[in-house]
Design a protein around this motif. Structure first.
Motif, PDB file in Angstrom:
ATOM      1  N   CYS A 169      53.639   3.196 -10.221  1.00  0.00           N
ATOM      2  CA  CYS A 169      53.136   2.059 -10.996  1.00  0.00           C
ATOM      3  C   CYS A 169      54.285   1.528 -11.856  1.00  0.00           C
ATOM      4  O   CYS A 169      55.322   2.168 -11.990  1.00  0.00           O
ATOM      5  CB  CYS A 169      51.944   2.474 -11.858  1.00  0.00           C
ATOM      6  SG  CYS A 169      52.343   3.640 -13.168  1.00  0.00           S
ATOM      7  N   HIS A 170      54.077   0.352 -12.435  1.00  0.00           N
ATOM      8  CA  HIS A 170      55.113  -0.279 -13.260  1.00  0.00           C
ATOM      9  C   HIS A 170      55.570   0.645 -14.387  1.00  0.00           C
ATOM     10  O   HIS A 170      56.759   0.716 -14.687  1.00  0.00           O
ATOM     11  CB  HIS A 170      54.592  -1.591 -13.855  1.00  0.00           C
ATOM     12  CG  HIS A 170      54.584  -2.723 -12.887  1.00  0.00           C
ATOM     13  ND1 HIS A 170      53.757  -2.764 -11.802  1.00  0.00           N
ATOM     14  CD2 HIS A 170      55.324  -3.860 -12.841  1.00  0.00           C
ATOM     15  CE1 HIS A 170      53.967  -3.876 -11.127  1.00  0.00           C
ATOM     16  NE2 HIS A 170      54.914  -4.561 -11.734  1.00  0.00           N
ATOM     17  N   GLU A 193      51.197  -2.679  -7.275  1.00  0.00           N
ATOM     18  CA  GLU A 193      50.234  -1.959  -8.097  1.00  0.00           C
ATOM     19  C   GLU A 193      48.877  -1.763  -7.418  1.00  0.00           C
ATOM     20  O   GLU A 193      48.222  -0.759  -7.626  1.00  0.00           O
ATOM     21  CB  GLU A 193      50.076  -2.654  -9.442  1.00  0.00           C
ATOM     22  CG  GLU A 193      49.992  -1.629 -10.530  1.00  0.00           C
ATOM     23  CD  GLU A 193      50.636  -2.008 -11.823  1.00  0.00           C
ATOM     24  OE1 GLU A 193      50.112  -2.918 -12.481  1.00  0.00           O
ATOM     25  OE2 GLU A 193      51.644  -1.387 -12.189  1.00  0.00           O
ATOM     26  N   PHE A 250      49.363   1.073  -5.159  1.00  0.00           N
ATOM     27  CA  PHE A 250      49.444   2.290  -5.978  1.00  0.00           C
ATOM     28  C   PHE A 250      48.045   2.748  -6.370  1.00  0.00           C
ATOM     29  O   PHE A 250      47.713   3.934  -6.241  1.00  0.00           O
ATOM     30  CB  PHE A 250      50.278   2.042  -7.247  1.00  0.00           C
ATOM     31  CG  PHE A 250      50.156   3.157  -8.262  1.00  0.00           C
ATOM     32  CD1 PHE A 250      50.900   4.315  -8.115  1.00  0.00           C
ATOM     33  CD2 PHE A 250      49.270   3.054  -9.323  1.00  0.00           C
ATOM     34  CE1 PHE A 250      50.765   5.360  -9.026  1.00  0.00           C
ATOM     35  CE2 PHE A 250      49.127   4.091 -10.229  1.00  0.00           C
ATOM     36  CZ  PHE A 250      49.882   5.244 -10.085  1.00  0.00           C
ATOM     37  N   LYS A 256      47.805   4.411 -17.168  1.00  0.00           N
ATOM     38  CA  LYS A 256      49.026   4.003 -16.469  1.00  0.00           C
ATOM     39  C   LYS A 256      49.234   2.492 -16.518  1.00  0.00           C
ATOM     40  O   LYS A 256      50.165   1.971 -15.929  1.00  0.00           O
ATOM     41  CB  LYS A 256      48.995   4.489 -15.018  1.00  0.00           C
ATOM     42  CG  LYS A 256      49.130   6.005 -14.908  1.00  0.00           C
ATOM     43  CD  LYS A 256      49.136   6.445 -13.473  1.00  0.00           C
ATOM     44  CE  LYS A 256      49.350   7.928 -13.329  1.00  0.00           C
ATOM     45  NZ  LYS A 256      50.682   8.377 -13.715  1.00  0.00           N
ATOM     46  N   ILE A 314      47.224   0.038 -15.362  1.00  0.00           N
ATOM     47  CA  ILE A 314      46.779  -0.681 -14.162  1.00  0.00           C
ATOM     48  C   ILE A 314      45.673  -1.668 -14.564  1.00  0.00           C
ATOM     49  O   ILE A 314      44.792  -1.339 -15.350  1.00  0.00           O
ATOM     50  CB  ILE A 314      46.253   0.311 -13.090  1.00  0.00           C
ATOM     51  CG1 ILE A 314      47.305   1.383 -12.779  1.00  0.00           C
ATOM     52  CG2 ILE A 314      45.822  -0.415 -11.828  1.00  0.00           C
ATOM     53  CD1 ILE A 314      48.620   0.877 -12.254  1.00  0.00           C
ATOM     54  N   ASN A 335      42.919  -4.243 -10.113  1.00  0.00           N
ATOM     55  CA  ASN A 335      43.490  -3.226  -9.232  1.00  0.00           C
ATOM     56  C   ASN A 335      42.731  -1.902  -9.301  1.00  0.00           C
ATOM     57  O   ASN A 335      42.648  -1.185  -8.303  1.00  0.00           O
ATOM     58  CB  ASN A 335      44.977  -3.028  -9.526  1.00  0.00           C
ATOM     59  CG  ASN A 335      45.810  -4.181  -9.017  1.00  0.00           C
ATOM     60  OD1 ASN A 335      45.450  -4.850  -8.053  1.00  0.00           O
ATOM     61  ND2 ASN A 335      46.927  -4.441  -9.661  1.00  0.00           N
TER      62      ASN A 335
END
Length: 156
Positions: free
Chosen positions: A26-27, A59, A62, A88, A90, A94
């Motif tokens: 993830c980012h 994402e 992910f 995280k 998100i 997503n």
């Protein structure tokens, strides 16, 4: 001051490409890795943009992989999965997309199996104590409390 290795943008990009190719990221994880490599802001942005454009960083992908893994391998419930994905960073879109990876029938079967297994291990004399321990266990695994209480009602 300790002597830290410095990386060019190209070197760091290659490192991050390998990092993302190894498993879905993830980012937040990518940003942490860039921070660990001591990259400056403008370089971080350039590398993240590169990773997005070349589909190393996605994402939604992910979230789907994360949900599949945590549900099928660790047998986590939706509540725990959602909380981890939120942690995280998100997006809700997503997260919902990822949750579509869970088949409802499999989900109910998983909670049922977990409940039956745990119930056999609980050595409490009273129904109340048994059901309390079972509920605590299932809720800590991330299953929704209304589902937990319904299953306990059927089991005990």
């Amino acid at each position: 001051m300790r002597n830290q290795k410095t990386y060019t943008v190209n070197e760091a990009t290659k490192i991050l490409e390998n990092y993302c190719a190894y498993q879905e990221r993830c980012h937040k994880e990518v940003e942490q890795k860039l921070y660990d490599l001591n990259m400056i802001s403008i370089a971080k942005e350039q590398i993240i943009l590169h990773l997005l454009q070349h589909n190393f960083l996605n994402e939604e992908r992910f979230a789907k992989a994360f949900v599949r893994g945590k549900f099928s391998i660790k047998k986590w419930g939706k509540v725990k999965i959602i909380n981890e994905l939120k942690f995280k960073g998100i997006s809700a879109y997503n997260i919902n997309s990822g949750l579509q990876e869970i088949n409802q029938e499999d989900y109910l079967k998983t909670i049922q199996v977990a409940a039956e297994k745990k119930l056999n291990l609980i050595k409490e004399p009273t129904k109340f104590k048994k059901s309390t321990k079972l509920a605590t266990f299932l809720i800590s695994k991330g299953f929704e409390s209304e589902l937990v209480y319904k299953i306990i009602k059927d089991l005990i």
